[in-house]
Scaffold this motif. Sequence first.
Motif, PDB file in Angstrom:
ATOM      1  N   THR A  54       0.884  -1.266   0.032  1.00  0.00           N
ATOM      2  CA  THR A  54       0.023   0.165  -0.101  1.00  0.00           C
ATOM      3  C   THR A  54       0.859   1.292   0.080  1.00  0.00           C
ATOM      4  O   THR A  54       2.082   1.304   0.279  1.00  0.00           O
ATOM      5  CB  THR A  54      -1.106   0.089   1.315  1.00  0.00           C
ATOM      6  OG1 THR A  54       0.034   0.304   2.420  1.00  0.00           O
ATOM      7  CG2 THR A  54      -1.763  -1.313   1.408  1.00  0.00           C
ATOM      8  N   GLN A  57      -2.891   5.009   3.836  1.00  0.00           N
ATOM      9  CA  GLN A  57      -4.399   4.825   3.969  1.00  0.00           C
ATOM     10  C   GLN A  57      -5.203   6.026   4.445  1.00  0.00           C
ATOM     11  O   GLN A  57      -4.527   7.143   5.036  1.00  0.00           O
ATOM     12  CB  GLN A  57      -4.566   3.880   5.303  1.00  0.00           C
ATOM     13  CG  GLN A  57      -3.997   4.580   6.717  1.00  0.00           C
ATOM     14  CD  GLN A  57      -4.170   3.410   7.709  1.00  0.00           C
ATOM     15  OE1 GLN A  57      -4.254   3.958   9.198  1.00  0.00           O
ATOM     16  NE2 GLN A  57      -4.105   2.137   7.622  1.00  0.00           N
ATOM     17  N   ASP A  59      -8.895   7.460   6.220  1.00  0.00           N
ATOM     18  CA  ASP A  59     -10.104   7.295   7.112  1.00  0.00           C
ATOM     19  C   ASP A  59     -11.321   7.614   6.414  1.00  0.00           C
ATOM     20  O   ASP A  59     -11.628   8.938   5.626  1.00  0.00           O
ATOM     21  CB  ASP A  59      -9.930   7.994   8.245  1.00  0.00           C
ATOM     22  CG  ASP A  59      -8.971   7.218   9.404  1.00  0.00           C
ATOM     23  OD1 ASP A  59      -7.953   7.083   9.305  1.00  0.00           O
ATOM     24  OD2 ASP A  59      -9.630   6.588  10.613  1.00  0.00           O
ATOM     25  N   GLU A  87      -5.273   2.051   1.484  1.00  0.00           N
ATOM     26  CA  GLU A  87      -6.040   1.240   2.286  1.00  0.00           C
ATOM     27  C   GLU A  87      -7.054   2.254   2.822  1.00  0.00           C
ATOM     28  O   GLU A  87      -6.944   3.533   2.952  1.00  0.00           O
ATOM     29  CB  GLU A  87      -5.358   0.626   3.350  1.00  0.00           C
ATOM     30  CG  GLU A  87      -4.320  -0.515   3.103  1.00  0.00           C
ATOM     31  CD  GLU A  87      -3.827  -1.177   4.145  1.00  0.00           C
ATOM     32  OE1 GLU A  87      -3.653  -0.323   5.153  1.00  0.00           O
ATOM     33  OE2 GLU A  87      -3.211  -2.232   4.180  1.00  0.00           O
ATOM     34  N   VAL A  89      -9.792   2.911   5.977  1.00  0.00           N
ATOM     35  CA  VAL A  89     -10.191   2.558   7.381  1.00  0.00           C
ATOM     36  C   VAL A  89     -11.470   3.045   7.577  1.00  0.00           C
ATOM     37  O   VAL A  89     -11.780   4.355   7.477  1.00  0.00           O
ATOM     38  CB  VAL A  89      -9.193   3.089   8.719  1.00  0.00           C
ATOM     39  CG1 VAL A  89      -9.712   2.731  10.065  1.00  0.00           C
ATOM     40  CG2 VAL A  89      -7.737   2.669   8.378  1.00  0.00           C
ATOM     41  N   SER A  91     -14.955   3.832   9.731  1.00  0.00           N
ATOM     42  CA  SER A  91     -15.604   3.956  11.165  1.00  0.00           C
ATOM     43  C   SER A  91     -16.933   4.580  11.211  1.00  0.00           C
ATOM     44  O   SER A  91     -17.260   5.067   9.786  1.00  0.00           O
ATOM     45  CB  SER A  91     -14.589   4.618  12.002  1.00  0.00           C
ATOM     46  OG  SER A  91     -14.228   5.933  11.355  1.00  0.00           O
ATOM     47  N   THR A 106      -7.477   9.104  17.989  1.00  0.00           N
ATOM     48  CA  THR A 106      -7.139   7.942  17.460  1.00  0.00           C
ATOM     49  C   THR A 106      -6.509   8.167  15.973  1.00  0.00           C
ATOM     50  O   THR A 106      -5.359   7.744  15.747  1.00  0.00           O
ATOM     51  CB  THR A 106      -8.451   7.083  17.541  1.00  0.00           C
ATOM     52  OG1 THR A 106      -8.620   6.704  18.842  1.00  0.00           O
ATOM     53  CG2 THR A 106      -7.905   5.639  16.847  1.00  0.00           C
ATOM     54  N   VAL A 107      -7.300   9.114  15.435  1.00  0.00           N
ATOM     55  CA  VAL A 107      -6.751   9.338  14.051  1.00  0.00           C
ATOM     56  C   VAL A 107      -5.696  10.250  13.862  1.00  0.00           C
ATOM     57  O   VAL A 107      -4.830   9.705  13.181  1.00  0.00           O
ATOM     58  CB  VAL A 107      -8.120  10.138  13.370  1.00  0.00           C
ATOM     59  CG1 VAL A 107      -7.587  10.813  11.720  1.00  0.00           C
ATOM     60  CG2 VAL A 107      -9.331   9.599  12.921  1.00  0.00           C
ATOM     61  N   ARG A 110      -2.591   7.839  14.166  1.00  0.00           N
ATOM     62  CA  ARG A 110      -2.521   6.889  13.145  1.00  0.00           C
ATOM     63  C   ARG A 110      -1.797   7.644  12.093  1.00  0.00           C
ATOM     64  O   ARG A 110      -1.223   7.289  11.209  1.00  0.00           O
ATOM     65  CB  ARG A 110      -3.694   6.366  12.827  1.00  0.00           C
ATOM     66  CG  ARG A 110      -3.606   5.127  11.928  1.00  0.00           C
ATOM     67  CD  ARG A 110      -4.760   4.339  11.768  1.00  0.00           C
ATOM     68  NE  ARG A 110      -5.915   5.099  11.384  1.00  0.00           N
ATOM     69  CZ  ARG A 110      -7.239   4.911  12.172  1.00  0.00           C
ATOM     70  NH1 ARG A 110      -7.113   4.595  13.537  1.00  0.00           N
ATOM     71  NH2 ARG A 110      -8.043   5.885  11.706  1.00  0.00           N
ATOM     72  N   PRO A 112      -3.283   9.157   8.976  1.00  0.00           N
ATOM     73  CA  PRO A 112      -3.552   8.746   7.689  1.00  0.00           C
ATOM     74  C   PRO A 112      -3.306   9.845   6.699  1.00  0.00           C
ATOM     75  O   PRO A 112      -2.949  10.905   6.975  1.00  0.00           O
ATOM     76  CB  PRO A 112      -5.147   8.401   7.912  1.00  0.00           C
ATOM     77  CG  PRO A 112      -5.495   9.576   8.831  1.00  0.00           C
ATOM     78  CD  PRO A 112      -4.404   9.645   9.744  1.00  0.00           C
TER      79      PRO A 112
END
Length: 333
Positions: A54, A57, A59, A87, A89, A91, A106-107, A110, A112
Motif C-alpha cells: 500500500t 491509508q 479514514d 487502504e 479504514v 468507522s 485515534t486518527v 495514526r 492517515p
Amino acid sequence: MTIATIADEVGVSATTVSKVLNGHPDVAAETRARVEASLARHRYRRRTKRQPTTTGQIDLVFHEFDSAWAMEIIRGVDAVTAPANVEVVLSHLGGRHRPTEEWLSTVLSRRPLGVLFVQSGPTRSQQQKLRRQHIPFVVVDTDSATSASVPTVGSNNWDGGLLATRHLLELGHRRIAIISGPEDVLCSRARVAGFRSAHDEAGLTVDPDLVRYGTFVVRAGYEHGMELLSLPDRPTAIFAGSDMQAMGVLRAARQLGLRIPQDLSVIGYDNLPVSAWIDPALTTVNQPLQEMAGLATRMLLDLARGVEVATTRIDLVNELVVRDSTAPPPGGD
C-alpha cells in the motif's frame, strides 16, 4: 548465485560486479565483458526490493453506517483507492454528525493520508488540529458545506426537491407530503426548500402538517407514513427523503390497504440499485453517490500530495428517474 560468487569466479571485487549491473562507466571494457559473460552463464537475476503493498491509508467515517446508501459511497471510494493501493479504514460516529475528541485522537495518532467525512464533519477546533498535523479532510454531502474552508462534494439537493415535487404537481397532485432527513442537516433542509419552491411556482400553499423531518432509514419512512396516511385528509402523494424512507412508506401504505400508485404516489431519493427491483419500481431522484464519493476521494488524495484543488465545493447534478410508483391522483386525469 550471488554477486560475491560472480566476483570470485571472474577474479574481481563485488563492487566491480555491482558497477556492471548498475551500468556504471568506470569499468574496463575487458573486465565488463568477463563479468557480463559470467552473469549470463549463471542466468543471474537481480533481486528486487519488495514493493510496499500500500501507499498509505485514508479514514472513511460515516455519521451512521446501516444502509445500502453507505455501500454506494464505499464503492465510489474503493474505485479510486484500490488502483492507487491506498487502504481505507472504515468507522462511524453512532449517528452523530460531529466526531468525538477520542475518535479524533485515534486518527491523529495514526496519521492517515487524509480523512473523508460522510454526512458528518469536524468542528472548527478539530479542523485546526487536523491541519496542524497536515492531515487533509474532505466531506461528502453535509452541512459543513456552509464553510468555504472545508472541501466538500455533494449534489444539488434543492434542485432534487424541486424536480420530485414538480413531477407530482404535473401529475395533478395537490396534497403532497414530504418526509425529509434530520432538520439540522443542510441537505434535508435544502430538499424541503425545493419542495416549497415547486409549490410556490404552482401558486399553492404548503400544509405544514405534511412536512416531516426524521432520519433517512426505513423505520422513519414507515412511522411518518403511518401518521400521514392516517390523517382525515391524507396526502395523495409522498416525497421521501431517501429510497429507504420510501420503502417504509410503501409498507405503511400496504398495511393501510392503499395501492401504489392507484391510491398513493411515492417518490424516493438516491436511486439505489434496489429501487428498480421493488414492486412497484420506485420513481426516485438519482443522486450520483458513487461519483460523489469518487470525486471526494480524488480531491482528498490530491490534497495529501500537496496538490491545490481548483475549487473547495463541487455540486453534482441530480435527475428524476420516473418508474411505476407515481401516477395521477385518484379521480385525476
